[in-house]
Each structure stands twice: as structure tokens, then as C-alpha cells.
Design a protein around this motif. Structure first.
Motif, PDB file in Angstrom:
ATOM      1  N   GLU A   1      27.594  14.206  29.606  1.00 21.08           N
ATOM      2  CA  GLU A   1      28.856  14.698  29.508  1.00 21.08           C
ATOM      3  C   GLU A   1      29.494  14.033  28.259  1.00 21.08           C
ATOM      4  O   GLU A   1      29.705  13.009  28.680  1.00 21.08           O
ATOM      5  CB  GLU A   1      29.919  15.525  30.777  1.00 21.08           C
ATOM      6  CG  GLU A   1      28.142  16.435  31.862  1.00 21.08           C
ATOM      7  CD  GLU A   1      28.193  17.513  31.113  1.00 21.08           C
ATOM      8  OE1 GLU A   1      29.137  17.923  29.758  1.00 21.08           O
ATOM      9  OE2 GLU A   1      27.061  18.129  31.444  1.00 21.08           O
ATOM     10  N   ASN A   2      30.564  14.801  27.665  1.00 20.13           N
ATOM     11  CA  ASN A   2      31.665  14.533  26.939  1.00 20.13           C
ATOM     12  C   ASN A   2      32.813  14.876  27.706  1.00 20.13           C
ATOM     13  O   ASN A   2      33.182  15.828  28.921  1.00 20.13           O
ATOM     14  CB  ASN A   2      32.190  15.242  26.056  1.00 20.13           C
ATOM     15  CG  ASN A   2      30.850  14.728  24.852  1.00 20.13           C
ATOM     16  OD1 ASN A   2      31.192  13.859  24.205  1.00 20.13           O
ATOM     17  ND2 ASN A   2      29.305  15.931  24.469  1.00 20.13           N
ATOM     18  N   PHE A   3      34.122  14.311  28.074  1.00 18.66           N
ATOM     19  CA  PHE A   3      35.204  14.546  29.041  1.00 18.66           C
ATOM     20  C   PHE A   3      36.314  13.434  28.391  1.00 18.66           C
ATOM     21  O   PHE A   3      36.343  12.786  27.459  1.00 18.66           O
ATOM     22  CB  PHE A   3      35.047  13.529  30.166  1.00 18.66           C
ATOM     23  CG  PHE A   3      33.602  13.688  30.585  1.00 18.66           C
ATOM     24  CD1 PHE A   3      33.512  14.287  31.656  1.00 18.66           C
ATOM     25  CD2 PHE A   3      33.459  12.368  31.504  1.00 18.66           C
ATOM     26  CE1 PHE A   3      32.617  14.757  32.308  1.00 18.66           C
ATOM     27  CE2 PHE A   3      31.998  12.655  32.509  1.00 18.66           C
ATOM     28  CZ  PHE A   3      31.658  14.108  32.666  1.00 18.66           C
TER      29      PHE A   3
ATOM     30  N   ALA B   1      39.822  11.520  34.379  1.00 19.38           N
ATOM     31  CA  ALA B   1      39.855  12.673  33.389  1.00 19.38           C
ATOM     32  C   ALA B   1      39.241  14.220  34.744  1.00 19.38           C
ATOM     33  O   ALA B   1      37.564  14.025  34.606  1.00 19.38           O
ATOM     34  CB  ALA B   1      38.161  12.564  32.676  1.00 19.38           C
ATOM     35  N   SER B   2      39.770  13.719  35.720  1.00 14.90           N
ATOM     36  CA  SER B   2      39.686  14.591  36.803  1.00 14.90           C
ATOM     37  C   SER B   2      39.408  16.273  36.329  1.00 14.90           C
ATOM     38  O   SER B   2      40.302  16.442  35.250  1.00 14.90           O
ATOM     39  CB  SER B   2      41.000  14.907  37.583  1.00 14.90           C
ATOM     40  OG  SER B   2      41.132  13.109  38.730  1.00 14.90           O
TER      41      SER B   2
ATOM     42  N   THR C   1      37.307  14.813  41.322  1.00 17.93           N
ATOM     43  CA  THR C   1      37.819  13.677  40.999  1.00 17.93           C
ATOM     44  C   THR C   1      37.210  12.888  39.922  1.00 17.93           C
ATOM     45  O   THR C   1      36.310  12.471  39.857  1.00 17.93           O
ATOM     46  CB  THR C   1      38.200  12.492  42.375  1.00 17.93           C
ATOM     47  OG1 THR C   1      39.251  13.585  43.155  1.00 17.93           O
ATOM     48  CG2 THR C   1      39.419  11.609  42.245  1.00 17.93           C
ATOM     49  N   LEU C   2      37.918  11.997  38.581  1.00 22.57           N
ATOM     50  CA  LEU C   2      36.928  10.789  38.161  1.00 22.57           C
ATOM     51  C   LEU C   2      38.591  10.215  37.914  1.00 22.57           C
ATOM     52  O   LEU C   2      39.210  10.119  36.537  1.00 22.57           O
ATOM     53  CB  LEU C   2      36.478  11.115  37.327  1.00 22.57           C
ATOM     54  CG  LEU C   2      35.579   9.659  36.288  1.00 22.57           C
ATOM     55  CD1 LEU C   2      34.954   8.925  37.086  1.00 22.57           C
ATOM     56  CD2 LEU C   2      34.878  10.891  34.771  1.00 22.57           C
TER      57      LEU C   2
ATOM     58  N   ASP D   1      37.426   5.613  41.475  1.00 22.50           N
ATOM     59  CA  ASP D   1      37.514   6.476  42.153  1.00 22.50           C
ATOM     60  C   ASP D   1      36.864   8.161  41.367  1.00 22.50           C
ATOM     61  O   ASP D   1      37.543   8.526  40.313  1.00 22.50           O
ATOM     62  CB  ASP D   1      39.280   7.128  42.447  1.00 22.50           C
ATOM     63  CG  ASP D   1      39.743   6.068  43.594  1.00 22.50           C
ATOM     64  OD1 ASP D   1      39.732   5.444  43.937  1.00 22.50           O
ATOM     65  OD2 ASP D   1      41.232   5.864  42.978  1.00 22.50           O
ATOM     66  N   TYR D   2      36.332   8.788  42.391  1.00 25.06           N
ATOM     67  CA  TYR D   2      35.549  10.136  41.545  1.00 25.06           C
ATOM     68  C   TYR D   2      34.574  11.103  43.015  1.00 25.06           C
ATOM     69  O   TYR D   2      34.549  10.639  44.387  1.00 25.06           O
ATOM     70  CB  TYR D   2      33.519   9.332  41.248  1.00 25.06           C
ATOM     71  CG  TYR D   2      32.883   8.999  41.841  1.00 25.06           C
ATOM     72  CD1 TYR D   2      31.381   9.389  42.949  1.00 25.06           C
ATOM     73  CD2 TYR D   2      33.117   7.439  42.430  1.00 25.06           C
ATOM     74  CE1 TYR D   2      31.264   8.809  43.460  1.00 25.06           C
ATOM     75  CE2 TYR D   2      31.993   7.182  43.323  1.00 25.06           C
ATOM     76  CZ  TYR D   2      30.839   7.497  43.816  1.00 25.06           C
ATOM     77  OH  TYR D   2      30.418   7.375  44.361  1.00 25.06           O
TER      78      TYR D   2
END
Length: 212
Positions: A115-117, A133-134, A141-142, A171-172
Motif C-alpha cells: 500500500e501507499n501511505f 500515517a495513521s 494507527t501507524l 506504534d501500529y
């Protein structure tokens, strides 16, 4: 089968019973079926209304200055050339005064994710690089945070006055529990694999520079 076809034959006005009624139903395919198959499979479960956030981290003590290491970490355009799981990386916006990255596009890939974030980037020279990139659809959450601290005053017996302690924390939390299930063998290792790759990159760049 005949009983299923009778209504179609009875109401057909095109003059051809074969073309309207005899074509097997399983031979009919929607044009977008193949294109949507992967995303439908991964998003088939309801989105979690309260996804749990987890953290993974890795720490490494390196014999280089915080400033030198910060330059490598903040060079997001180069991530795809040395960081595992980063297939493409590009800074799309920079701070007008410091020129540090403020937004970046990254393509992340590991089974089954590709995926592209877009990430919001926060840089505090020479100690912090954080990318958030959440809420991107895959991750609720990222957040990836690199912190660099000089070993002086930390009680780290490296024997190198210019050494640094580098900490990577991720954190994810997945938007869909299916992603968590499919990646449970990969995700716990991500931080360690990434910091190993960063150490190798730092050694290649900084020790080569010293030799010159």
C-alpha cells in the motif's frame, strides 16, 4: 435446471432461446471481479470500532555522532534503497526554512500488504524523526519514531565519546482484524530488521567517508 430456465425462456423476446437462457450462470463474470478480489478479501470483515494499538521497538548503540545519524534518518527519499519493507519513498513537502521533510509518500510492502501511505513527518534536528500515517485505511494507527541520543551522560560503556544510542519505536493498530491475523508472523520482527538495515547503511556511509 429446466425449472430455473423456464422463466427466462418465457419472457425472452430476442428470438434466441440459447443466448438468453442456456448460458451457465457461473460463466458470467463482472468486469471488475479480478481487480477487486484482493481488496475484497482483505476488507471483508467489519472494521474494528476500537482497534488496539501495539508497539514494537529496537535499540542500537553506534559509534557515530547524533548529527551524522540524523542526516541518514531524515533522508526519507533514500529509504527505499536500504530499508526493508519500504518499496518506494518520496518527500512531497519540506519546511520552508529548515528544508526538513514535512510530508512524504511511502509504499510499504510485506505479505499481504502492498500500500501507499502519506505520512506527516516531524523532524527535530539532531534527535528525532517521526512519521505519522495513521488513519490510512489499512492502519488505524501507524507512527514510526526514531530517537537519537549521545552516549555521553547515558552511562553506556561504548568507549566512544562520539557514540549515539538509536531507538526505533513503531506504534501500529490495524483497521481490520484480518490484517493483524495475516501479518502476525512478520510485524513483530519489523523494528529489529529495520534497525539492522539502518546500522548497515550508517556503516557504509560514515566509515566510507572517514576513509576518504
Amino acid at each position: 435446471m429446466r425449472s430455473l430456465l423456464r422463466p427466462l425462456v418465457r419472457h425472452c423476446h430476442c428470438g434466441s432461446v440459447w443466448s438468453c437462457a442456456a448460458k451457465p450462470i457461473n460463466a458470467i463474470r463482472l468486469p471488475s471481479q479480478q481487480q477487486q478480489q484482493r481488496r475484497t478479501f482483505l476488507t471483508g470483515l467489519p472494521l474494528s470500532s476500537n482497534p488496539s494499538t501495539q508497539s514494537i521497538s529496537a535499540t542500537r548503540t553506534l559509534p557515530y555522532t547524533p548529527t551524522a545519524l540524523y542526516k541518514i534518518i531524515s533522508d526519507i527519499d533514500a529509504y527505499s534503497s536500504f530499508l526493508p519493507y519500504v518499496l518506494d519513498s518520496k518527500v512531497v513537502e519540506r519546511h520552508p526554512i529548515t528544508s526538513s521533510p514535512t510530508y512524504a509518500d511511502l509504499r510499504i510492502g510485506f505479505t499481504p500488504i502492498d500500500e501507499n501511505f502519506r505520512s506527516k513527518v516531524t523532524c527535530v534536528e539532531p534527535s528525532v524523526v517521526e512519521a505519522d500515517a495513521s488513519g490510512n485505511g489499512v492502519f488505524e494507527t501507524l507512527k514510526t519514531r526514531w530517537e537519537i541520543h549521545p552516549t555521553a551522560g547515558l552511562g553506556v560503556p561504548t568507549g566512544e565519546a562520539a557514540g549515539s544510542v538509536v531507538n526505533l519505536k513503531i506504534d501500529y493498530g490495524f483497521s481490520n482484524p484480518l490484517y493483524a491475523a495475516l501479518t502476525q508472523a512478520v510485524v513483530p520482527k519489523v523494528a529489529t530488521v529495520m534497525i539492522d538495515a539502518f546500522e548497515k547503511r550508517a556503516k557504509e556511509l560514515l566509515e566510507k567517508k572517514d576513509d576518504e
